[in-house]
Design an enzyme around this catalytic site. Structure first.
Site, PDB file in Angstrom:
ATOM      1  N   ARG A 123      53.137  -7.157  71.719  1.00 53.86           N
ATOM      2  CA  ARG A 123      53.305  -5.953  71.363  1.00 53.86           C
ATOM      3  C   ARG A 123      52.226  -5.310  70.080  1.00 53.86           C
ATOM      4  O   ARG A 123      52.009  -4.154  70.115  1.00 53.86           O
ATOM      5  CB  ARG A 123      54.776  -5.596  70.656  1.00 53.86           C
ATOM      6  CG  ARG A 123      55.826  -6.062  71.683  1.00 53.86           C
ATOM      7  CD  ARG A 123      57.221  -5.020  71.470  1.00 53.86           C
ATOM      8  NE  ARG A 123      58.361  -5.877  72.202  1.00 53.86           N
ATOM      9  CZ  ARG A 123      58.811  -5.339  73.432  1.00 53.86           C
ATOM     10  NH1 ARG A 123      58.347  -4.145  73.859  1.00 53.86           N
ATOM     11  NH2 ARG A 123      59.691  -5.749  73.773  1.00 53.86           N
ATOM     12  N   ASP A 134      56.759   2.772  85.471  1.00 51.31           N
ATOM     13  CA  ASP A 134      56.419   1.476  86.460  1.00 51.31           C
ATOM     14  C   ASP A 134      56.987   1.705  87.880  1.00 51.31           C
ATOM     15  O   ASP A 134      56.421   2.627  88.478  1.00 51.31           O
ATOM     16  CB  ASP A 134      56.466   0.263  85.866  1.00 51.31           C
ATOM     17  CG  ASP A 134      56.029  -0.984  86.700  1.00 51.31           C
ATOM     18  OD1 ASP A 134      54.766  -0.904  87.242  1.00 51.31           O
ATOM     19  OD2 ASP A 134      56.647  -1.989  86.818  1.00 51.31           O
ATOM     20  N   ASP A 186      54.873  -5.406  75.976  1.00 48.56           N
ATOM     21  CA  ASP A 186      55.173  -7.302  75.979  1.00 48.56           C
ATOM     22  C   ASP A 186      55.143  -7.708  77.138  1.00 48.56           C
ATOM     23  O   ASP A 186      55.210  -7.301  77.856  1.00 48.56           O
ATOM     24  CB  ASP A 186      56.253  -7.414  75.369  1.00 48.56           C
ATOM     25  CG  ASP A 186      57.419  -7.089  76.221  1.00 48.56           C
ATOM     26  OD1 ASP A 186      57.625  -6.042  76.720  1.00 48.56           O
ATOM     27  OD2 ASP A 186      58.330  -8.049  76.385  1.00 48.56           O
ATOM     28  N   ASP A 228      56.780   4.014  77.187  1.00 49.46           N
ATOM     29  CA  ASP A 228      55.485   3.276  77.144  1.00 49.46           C
ATOM     30  C   ASP A 228      54.880   3.253  78.269  1.00 49.46           C
ATOM     31  O   ASP A 228      53.748   3.499  78.700  1.00 49.46           O
ATOM     32  CB  ASP A 228      55.667   1.895  76.718  1.00 49.46           C
ATOM     33  CG  ASP A 228      56.661   1.212  77.375  1.00 49.46           C
ATOM     34  OD1 ASP A 228      57.531   1.864  78.324  1.00 49.46           O
ATOM     35  OD2 ASP A 228      56.871  -0.076  76.972  1.00 49.46           O
ATOM     36  N   LYS A 265      62.133  -1.066  73.379  1.00 53.65           N
ATOM     37  CA  LYS A 265      61.345  -0.919  72.194  1.00 53.65           C
ATOM     38  C   LYS A 265      59.834  -0.788  72.506  1.00 53.65           C
ATOM     39  O   LYS A 265      59.124  -0.604  71.431  1.00 53.65           O
ATOM     40  CB  LYS A 265      61.615  -2.253  71.313  1.00 53.65           C
ATOM     41  CG  LYS A 265      61.979  -3.582  71.900  1.00 53.65           C
ATOM     42  CD  LYS A 265      62.236  -4.775  71.053  1.00 53.65           C
ATOM     43  CE  LYS A 265      63.037  -5.574  71.846  1.00 53.65           C
ATOM     44  NZ  LYS A 265      63.109  -6.886  71.238  1.00 53.65           N
ATOM     45  N   LYS A 278      51.820   3.865  86.288  1.00 52.28           N
ATOM     46  CA  LYS A 278      51.296   2.983  87.527  1.00 52.28           C
ATOM     47  C   LYS A 278      51.986   3.591  88.603  1.00 52.28           C
ATOM     48  O   LYS A 278      52.841   3.060  89.249  1.00 52.28           O
ATOM     49  CB  LYS A 278      51.798   1.613  87.232  1.00 52.28           C
ATOM     50  CG  LYS A 278      51.098   0.685  86.320  1.00 52.28           C
ATOM     51  CD  LYS A 278      51.677  -0.926  86.583  1.00 52.28           C
ATOM     52  CE  LYS A 278      51.726  -1.446  85.231  1.00 52.28           C
ATOM     53  NZ  LYS A 278      52.254  -3.011  85.405  1.00 52.28           N
TER      54      LYS A 278
HETATM   55  P1  IMP Z   1      60.217   0.608  85.389  1.00 50.80           P
HETATM   56  O1  IMP Z   1      61.646   0.758  84.862  1.00 50.80           O
HETATM   57  O2  IMP Z   1      59.722  -0.408  86.318  1.00 50.80           O
HETATM   58  O3  IMP Z   1      59.448   1.838  85.596  1.00 50.80           O
HETATM   59  O4  IMP Z   1      59.630  -0.365  83.984  1.00 50.80           O
HETATM   60  C1  IMP Z   1      59.794   0.307  82.805  1.00 50.80           C
HETATM   61  C2  IMP Z   1      59.930  -0.870  81.834  1.00 50.80           C
HETATM   62  O5  IMP Z   1      59.111  -2.122  82.230  1.00 50.80           O
HETATM   63  C3  IMP Z   1      58.644  -0.387  80.677  1.00 50.80           C
HETATM   64  O6  IMP Z   1      59.406   0.415  79.900  1.00 50.80           O
HETATM   65  C4  IMP Z   1      58.155  -1.763  80.074  1.00 50.80           C
HETATM   66  O7  IMP Z   1      59.123  -2.145  79.173  1.00 50.80           O
HETATM   67  C5  IMP Z   1      58.447  -2.661  81.442  1.00 50.80           C
HETATM   68  N1  IMP Z   1      57.123  -2.643  82.038  1.00 50.80           N
HETATM   69  C6  IMP Z   1      56.658  -2.254  83.064  1.00 50.80           C
HETATM   70  N2  IMP Z   1      55.130  -2.516  83.449  1.00 50.80           N
HETATM   71  C7  IMP Z   1      55.046  -3.255  82.626  1.00 50.80           C
HETATM   72  C8  IMP Z   1      53.578  -3.670  82.216  1.00 50.80           C
HETATM   73  O8  IMP Z   1      52.579  -3.845  82.867  1.00 50.80           O
HETATM   74  N3  IMP Z   1      53.563  -4.757  81.063  1.00 50.80           N
HETATM   75  C9  IMP Z   1      54.427  -4.736  80.212  1.00 50.80           C
HETATM   76  N4  IMP Z   1      55.653  -3.900  80.337  1.00 50.80           N
HETATM   77  C10 IMP Z   1      55.843  -3.323  81.443  1.00 50.80           C
HETATM   78 MG    MG Z   2      60.081  -0.245  77.642  1.00 49.96          MG
END
Ligand code: IMP
Ligand code: MG
Length: 180
Positions: A165, A101, A159, A98, A42, A129
């Site tokens: 959010r 990461d 969040d 969004d 979300k 990032k």
């Molecule tokens: P990934 O799978 O590690 O790339 O993370 C993706 C998901 O982790 C994103 O869609 C966010 O919901 C959450 N996320 C990653 N970094 C952050 C942050 O700095 N703040 C808030 N949510 C994050």
């Molecule tokens: Mg997300």
């Protein structure tokens, strides 16, 4: 809520002008393609609502929901909680996220969409990032709003434990806010 913010990383004005630029690019790139704009819930909702209004070509909206993330640590275990409802076979899909990461969620989403045989898939992420990328993730986003340092951010859809959010900007939390 605003008292928990240490600093504003990206202001409302910066968000809106960057999204307008991305909208122009996407509008050019998708002319005549009737893309499916797929939001990953979300965290994307606020970005999605602003972005979709800057995409000035006929398109369809769809959403899917993954879950995997707890607190500030990603578990890496993905589940499709809600699948998309549009049949994307032979369609051009633009995934909106969004934040990119570690890359696990987008990698999973990309492969999930791929399995439905679309004509093309591209990725648009509001935030990137790159320092956090997990080894082995080779996916590169096609459109990036802002590249940010390795800091946990909240607001504009993002969040911490489902809060913040609704902040209109992207900010960094004070360390004490994590103890709440
Ligand atoms: P990934 O799978 O590690 O790339 O993370 C993706 C998901 O982790 C994103 O869609 C966010 O919901 C959450 N996320 C990653 N970094 C952050 C942050 O700095 N703040 C808030 N949510 C994050
Ligand atoms: Mg997300």
């Amino acid at each position: 809520m605003e008292n928990d913010i240490l600093k504003i990383l990206i202001s409302e004005e910066e968000l809106h002008s960057r999204i307008a630029q991305l909208g122009e690019e996407i509008t050019r790139d998708y002319a005549g393609k009737d893309p499916v704009i797929l939001g990953v819930l979300k965290g994307v909702v606020v970005f999605y609502a602003d972005m979709i209004r800057q995409i000035r070509v006929p398109c369809q909206m769809d959403f899917m929901c993954l879950s995997s993330y707890h607190g500030t640590q990603s578990t890496g275990n993905m589940v499709v909680r809600q699948d998309m409802s549009v049949d994307v076979t032979g369609r051009h899909v633009l995934i909106l996220e969004d934040i990119f990461d570690t890359g696990s969620s987008l990698d999973y989403t990309y492969r999930h969409v791929c399995s439905k045989n679309p004509a093309s898939i591209r990725i648009c992420t509001l935030l990137d990032k790159p320092e956090r990328r997990k080894p082995g993730i080779t996916l590169v986003p096609d459109y990036v709003g802002f590249t940010i340092p390795n800091e946990f951010v909240v607001g504009y859809g993002l969040d911490f434990n489902e809060h913040y959010r609704n902040l209109p900007y992207v900010g960094v939390l004070k360390p004490e806010a994590y103890q709440k």
